[in-house]
Scaffold this motif. Structure first.
Motif, PDB file in Angstrom:
ATOM      1  N   PRO A  75      -0.937  -3.035   4.115  1.00  0.00           N
ATOM      2  CA  PRO A  75      -1.349  -3.593   2.822  1.00  0.00           C
ATOM      3  C   PRO A  75      -0.185  -3.993   1.917  1.00  0.00           C
ATOM      4  CG  PRO A  75      -1.842  -1.235   2.949  1.00  0.00           C
ATOM      5  CD  PRO A  75      -1.483  -1.672   4.329  1.00  0.00           C
ATOM      6  N   GLY A  78       1.373  -8.237   3.976  1.00  0.00           N
ATOM      7  CA  GLY A  78       0.592  -9.400   3.592  1.00  0.00           C
ATOM      8  C   GLY A  78       1.008 -10.693   4.259  1.00  0.00           C
ATOM      9  N   SER A  81       4.683 -12.261   3.959  1.00  0.00           N
ATOM     10  CA  SER A  81       5.863 -11.527   4.416  1.00  0.00           C
ATOM     11  C   SER A  81       6.846 -12.514   5.047  1.00  0.00           C
ATOM     12  CB  SER A  81       5.480 -10.459   5.440  1.00  0.00           C
ATOM     13  OG  SER A  81       4.714  -9.440   4.838  1.00  0.00           O
ATOM     14  N   SER A 103       2.218  -7.962  -1.090  1.00  0.00           N
ATOM     15  CA  SER A 103       0.805  -7.669  -0.922  1.00  0.00           C
ATOM     16  C   SER A 103      -0.046  -8.801  -1.467  1.00  0.00           C
ATOM     17  CB  SER A 103       0.448  -6.357  -1.634  1.00  0.00           C
ATOM     18  OG  SER A 103       0.766  -6.447  -3.016  1.00  0.00           O
ATOM     19  N   ASP A 104      -1.218  -8.959  -0.882  1.00  0.00           N
ATOM     20  CA  ASP A 104      -2.120 -10.034  -1.272  1.00  0.00           C
ATOM     21  C   ASP A 104      -2.459  -9.936  -2.758  1.00  0.00           C
ATOM     22  OD1 ASP A 104      -2.036 -10.668   1.356  1.00  0.00           O
ATOM     23  OD2 ASP A 104      -4.045  -9.925   1.851  1.00  0.00           O
TER      24      ASP A 104
END
Length: 501
Positions: A75, A78, A81, A103-104
């Motif tokens: 998490p 994402g 990356s 992260s998203d």
């Protein structure tokens, strides 16, 4: 294949004991075989040693796509990356993969960016060590080595310092940051625990909005940094590369833009310039060539791929550039080194970006890595490989091609080897020329034993009039030129090794 089961927590934040890791991976003792290191190795990736050539075509090797090796699935990683670096530490025996996690839902250059570390013993199977340095929400087990250091985790790029005077607690060095903050310097003894010892950035002239790579140059005897700049003011014009140098990693020269000779400027998003491991006088850049607004996929196709809406209106590939110091790149072949693969997922923005680093994955194989499926839910890192020292070559077809090199210093102990491949009907012959371009007695084409086959290091021999096998060191000269004749063959490199009679 990604190994996730191997998470070991050590209070000292050091790496897992090596004997535990060996049981997880293949027996790689054969990969620790010593490689023959010539005292001179020259690859035909540029024209540096070419004085004359006739009926020879200069080409690039097509790397082998070995497939995915690491998925950015945690998490804190994402679909965005990236900016990966792969290196090998001979002290602990690990291959190390450094990369940005984002992260998203978070923006680039925000506190959502982290720097992560993965490990491998063979460059093929990777795992995330539980370092216990930084939590992610309620997760204590992470492989995050830097967090809450905006914007340095955006493009944190480390290297192992090979300078003979480097201090043990500064074996690892890194540069990180973007404008207007500039590039900050980091030091580490183990590649895990990092410090920024300075109160200000070490480089401020540049935009730095990409991966900025540095290394110790054994040929120039100083640190070299290749960084992102633009041809216009701020973020305007064309994305390009500038160079700065330092003797102490603290004080750097004013960056100077790299030139590309007669080749028109193109957007180069990353440069990934690094000394070739076995010929450190040659800097190889696997540069991501970016084609802004060159849209291949439709909006409907982007929706099917679930690609981020900001990342499908451009495309990119890889070009190979070289340098031997100074502010000029050489690009012997203008065509792409790596083209986007089959499938629309390979034609989105900022995919096909190479990682920094060449590593030995077998005694006769070198690997590098590439970000794939960028900005997509299944973003991953893929491995590519090529045979030892085979990045570029000179090729002769069904008529003889001729090469005369520039003068090469030799000694009486030297043995000449060629990295070449021929067809079953092909051949290679070598003659030696003196400083006046006259053929050296007993080292002419007719005395050379024919070279055929496909070998990474094939010795060249001449037969004297009384039947004695001769090496290049037996010529009695301190320098020679090589006159090489090829038929239906490829010549990748030549090398000189010191051997006893």
């Amino acid at each position: 294949m990604l190994v996730n089961a191997y998470f070991i927590k050590l209070d000292s934040c050091q790496l897992p004991p090596r004997d535990l890791a060996v049981s997880v991976f293949l027996n790689l003792s054969k990969f620790n075989m010593p490689l023959t290191m010539p005292h001179l190795l020259e690859l035909f990736v540029d024209s540096y040693f070419i004085e004359k050539k006739k009926r020879l075509r200069q080409c690039l090797q097509e790397p082998l796509d070995c497939g995915p090796v690491f998925h950015f699935s945690e998490p804190w990683e994402g679909l965005l990356s990236g900016y990966c670096t792969v290196l090998e530490d001979p002290l602990d025996g690990y291959f190390k993969l450094y990369y940005r996690g984002l992260s998203d839902g978070n923006l680039e250059c925000s506190d959502g960016e982290v720097t992560c570390l993965a490990l491998s013993h063979n460059g093929v199977e990777w795992f995330r060590p539980n370092l216990g340095l930084h939590k992610w929400l309620n997760r204590k087990s992470t492989n995050i080595i830097l967090a809450n250091n905006t914007p340095d985790s955006h493009n944190f790029t480390p290297f192992l310092d090979s300078s003979p005077t480097t201090l043990s607690h500064q074996r690892y060095k890194a540069l990180a940051g973007v404008a207007p903050s500039g590039l900050n310097a980091y030091f580490s003894a183990d590649g895990i625990n990092w410090t920024n010892p300075y109160s200000k950035p070490v480089l401020t002239t540049g935009m730095f909005d990409s991966q900025n790579v540095a290394f110790w140059s054994s040929s120039e005897q100083k640190y070299v940094c290749f960084m992102r700049t633009w041809t216009g003011e701020g973020f305007s014009g064309i994305r390009t590369i500038s160079r700065s140098t330092s003797t102490d990693f603290s004080s750097w020269t004013v960056p100077r833009r790299m030139s590309f000779g007669r080749i028109p400027l193109e957007h180069l998003y990353t440069n990934q310039t690094q000394p070739y491991p076995r010929a450190q006088q040659i800097y190889i850049g696997l540069a991501a060539r970016f084609m802004p607004e060159r849209q291949v996929i439709t909006t409907e196709e982007a929706l099917e791929l679930s690609v981020d809406p900001s990342y499908y209106r451009d495309c990119s590939d890889v070009v190979l550039i070289t340098s031997r110091g100074g502010n000029r790149y050489h690009r012997a072949v203008r065509q792409a080194f790596l083209k986007p693969g089959i499938g629309l997922e390979n034609w989105v923005s900022r995919t096909n970006f190479p990682a920094l680093g060449f590593i030995h994955t077998k005694p006769d194989e070198i690997s590098f890595y590439m970000n794939k499926n960028y900005a997509q839910p299944n973003a991953y890192l893929s491995r590519f490989s090529f045979p030892l020292d085979r990045l570029g070559y000179l090729e002769a077809s069904d008529s003889y091609g001729e090469l005369i090199t520039k003068s090469i210093p030799i000694s009486s102990q030297d043995d000449l080897h060629l990295n070449l491949s021929t067809s079953a009907a092909g051949s290679c012959f070598v003659a030696l020329l003196d400083e006046n371009d006259a053929t050296v007695s007993q080292f002419d084409m007719s005395s050379c034993l024919e070279l055929i086959g496909n070998e990474l290091s094939k010795p060249v021999r001449w037969l004297s009039s009384n039947g004695v096998s001769l090496r290049i060191g037996d010529s009695g000269l301190s320098s020679v030129k090589l006159h090489i004749r090829l038929l239906d063959a490829r010549l990748f490199a030549f090398s000189l090794c010191s051997t006893d009679r």
